[in-house]
Design a protein around this motif. Sequence first.
Motif, PDB file in Angstrom:
ATOM      1  N   THR A  36       2.483  17.393  -0.511  1.00 37.71           N
ATOM      2  CA  THR A  36       1.586  16.884  -1.540  1.00 37.71           C
ATOM      3  C   THR A  36       0.758  18.019  -2.142  1.00 37.71           C
ATOM      4  O   THR A  36       0.637  18.127  -3.367  1.00 37.71           O
ATOM      5  CB  THR A  36       0.664  15.793  -0.955  1.00 37.71           C
ATOM      6  N   ASN A  50       2.162   4.897   0.690  1.00 33.66           N
ATOM      7  CA  ASN A  50       1.929   5.849   1.770  1.00 33.66           C
ATOM      8  C   ASN A  50       1.989   7.276   1.238  1.00 33.66           C
ATOM      9  O   ASN A  50       2.173   7.507   0.048  1.00 33.66           O
ATOM     10  CB  ASN A  50       2.934   5.624   2.914  1.00 33.66           C
ATOM     11  N   ILE A  51       1.860   8.239   2.127  1.00 32.60           N
ATOM     12  CA  ILE A  51       1.841   9.650   1.742  1.00 32.60           C
ATOM     13  C   ILE A  51       3.144  10.069   1.072  1.00 32.60           C
ATOM     14  O   ILE A  51       3.143  10.901   0.160  1.00 32.60           O
ATOM     15  CB  ILE A  51       1.505  10.544   2.960  1.00 32.60           C
ATOM     16  N   LYS A  98       0.844  -1.190   0.000  1.00 31.06           N
ATOM     17  CA  LYS A  98       0.000   0.000   0.000  1.00 31.06           C
ATOM     18  C   LYS A  98       0.880   1.241   0.000  1.00 31.06           C
ATOM     19  O   LYS A  98       1.717   1.411   0.888  1.00 31.06           O
ATOM     20  CB  LYS A  98      -0.909   0.004   1.228  1.00 31.06           C
ATOM     21  N   ARG A 134      -8.404   6.778  -0.331  1.00 32.46           N
ATOM     22  CA  ARG A 134      -7.827   5.740   0.536  1.00 32.46           C
ATOM     23  C   ARG A 134      -7.873   6.141   2.007  1.00 32.46           C
ATOM     24  O   ARG A 134      -7.440   5.393   2.870  1.00 32.46           O
ATOM     25  CB  ARG A 134      -6.384   5.460   0.143  1.00 32.46           C
ATOM     26  N   LEU A 163      -5.478   9.282  -3.355  1.00 35.11           N
ATOM     27  CA  LEU A 163      -4.914   9.371  -2.004  1.00 35.11           C
ATOM     28  C   LEU A 163      -6.009   9.673  -0.988  1.00 35.11           C
ATOM     29  O   LEU A 163      -6.097   9.017   0.060  1.00 35.11           O
ATOM     30  CB  LEU A 163      -3.841  10.465  -1.973  1.00 35.11           C
ATOM     31  N   GLN A 164      -6.864  10.621  -1.311  1.00 35.97           N
ATOM     32  CA  GLN A 164      -7.947  10.980  -0.399  1.00 35.97           C
ATOM     33  C   GLN A 164      -8.973   9.856  -0.271  1.00 35.97           C
ATOM     34  O   GLN A 164      -9.481   9.608   0.818  1.00 35.97           O
ATOM     35  CB  GLN A 164      -8.620  12.270  -0.868  1.00 35.97           C
ATOM     36  N   SER A 206      -6.288   8.769   3.338  1.00 36.11           N
ATOM     37  CA  SER A 206      -5.082   9.449   3.790  1.00 36.11           C
ATOM     38  C   SER A 206      -5.277  10.952   3.701  1.00 36.11           C
ATOM     39  O   SER A 206      -5.950  11.451   2.808  1.00 36.11           O
ATOM     40  CB  SER A 206      -3.871   9.050   2.937  1.00 36.11           C
ATOM     41  N   GLU A 207      -4.663  11.644   4.621  1.00 33.65           N
ATOM     42  CA  GLU A 207      -4.735  13.101   4.640  1.00 33.65           C
ATOM     43  C   GLU A 207      -3.510  13.669   3.940  1.00 33.65           C
ATOM     44  O   GLU A 207      -2.385  13.426   4.360  1.00 33.65           O
ATOM     45  CB  GLU A 207      -4.783  13.589   6.101  1.00 33.65           C
ATOM     46  N   TYR A 258       2.976   8.846  -2.558  1.00 30.04           N
ATOM     47  CA  TYR A 258       2.067   9.696  -3.323  1.00 30.04           C
ATOM     48  C   TYR A 258       2.670  11.075  -3.575  1.00 30.04           C
ATOM     49  O   TYR A 258       2.550  11.619  -4.675  1.00 30.04           O
ATOM     50  CB  TYR A 258       0.716   9.842  -2.612  1.00 30.04           C
ATOM     51  N   ASP A 267      -0.472  15.983   2.892  1.00 31.78           N
ATOM     52  CA  ASP A 267       0.351  16.900   3.674  1.00 31.78           C
ATOM     53  C   ASP A 267       0.710  18.119   2.836  1.00 31.78           C
ATOM     54  O   ASP A 267       0.337  18.232   1.671  1.00 31.78           O
ATOM     55  CB  ASP A 267       1.599  16.197   4.213  1.00 31.78           C
TER      56      ASP A 267
END
Length: 97
Positions: free
Chosen positions: A71, A33-34, A31, A63, A60-61, A65-66, A37, A68
Amino acid sequence: TYSALISACEKDGQWEKALAFFDELQQRGLKPNIIVYGALISACEKGGQWEKALALFGELQQRGSEPDIITYSALISACEKGGEWEKALELFDQLQQ
């Protein structure tokens, strides 16, 4: 690691190769991660692929994830380079919230 490979591609302007590594990562059941991405969105930004960068941001959103600041910055830059200044301003407003 894949994040290092994707970052190396980003620095060399190889956005297509970065996407290939991203696909490989997922095919192996890993998977992203941030960090992955962020590097991939940056690679797309440098390659002038603002639409792909925007799609990855949405993924990304989805999934959960927030995103940063890194990004957001890469995506805003991608939109700006693509002449999508309204989208860039919209993203900047999202970042401020």
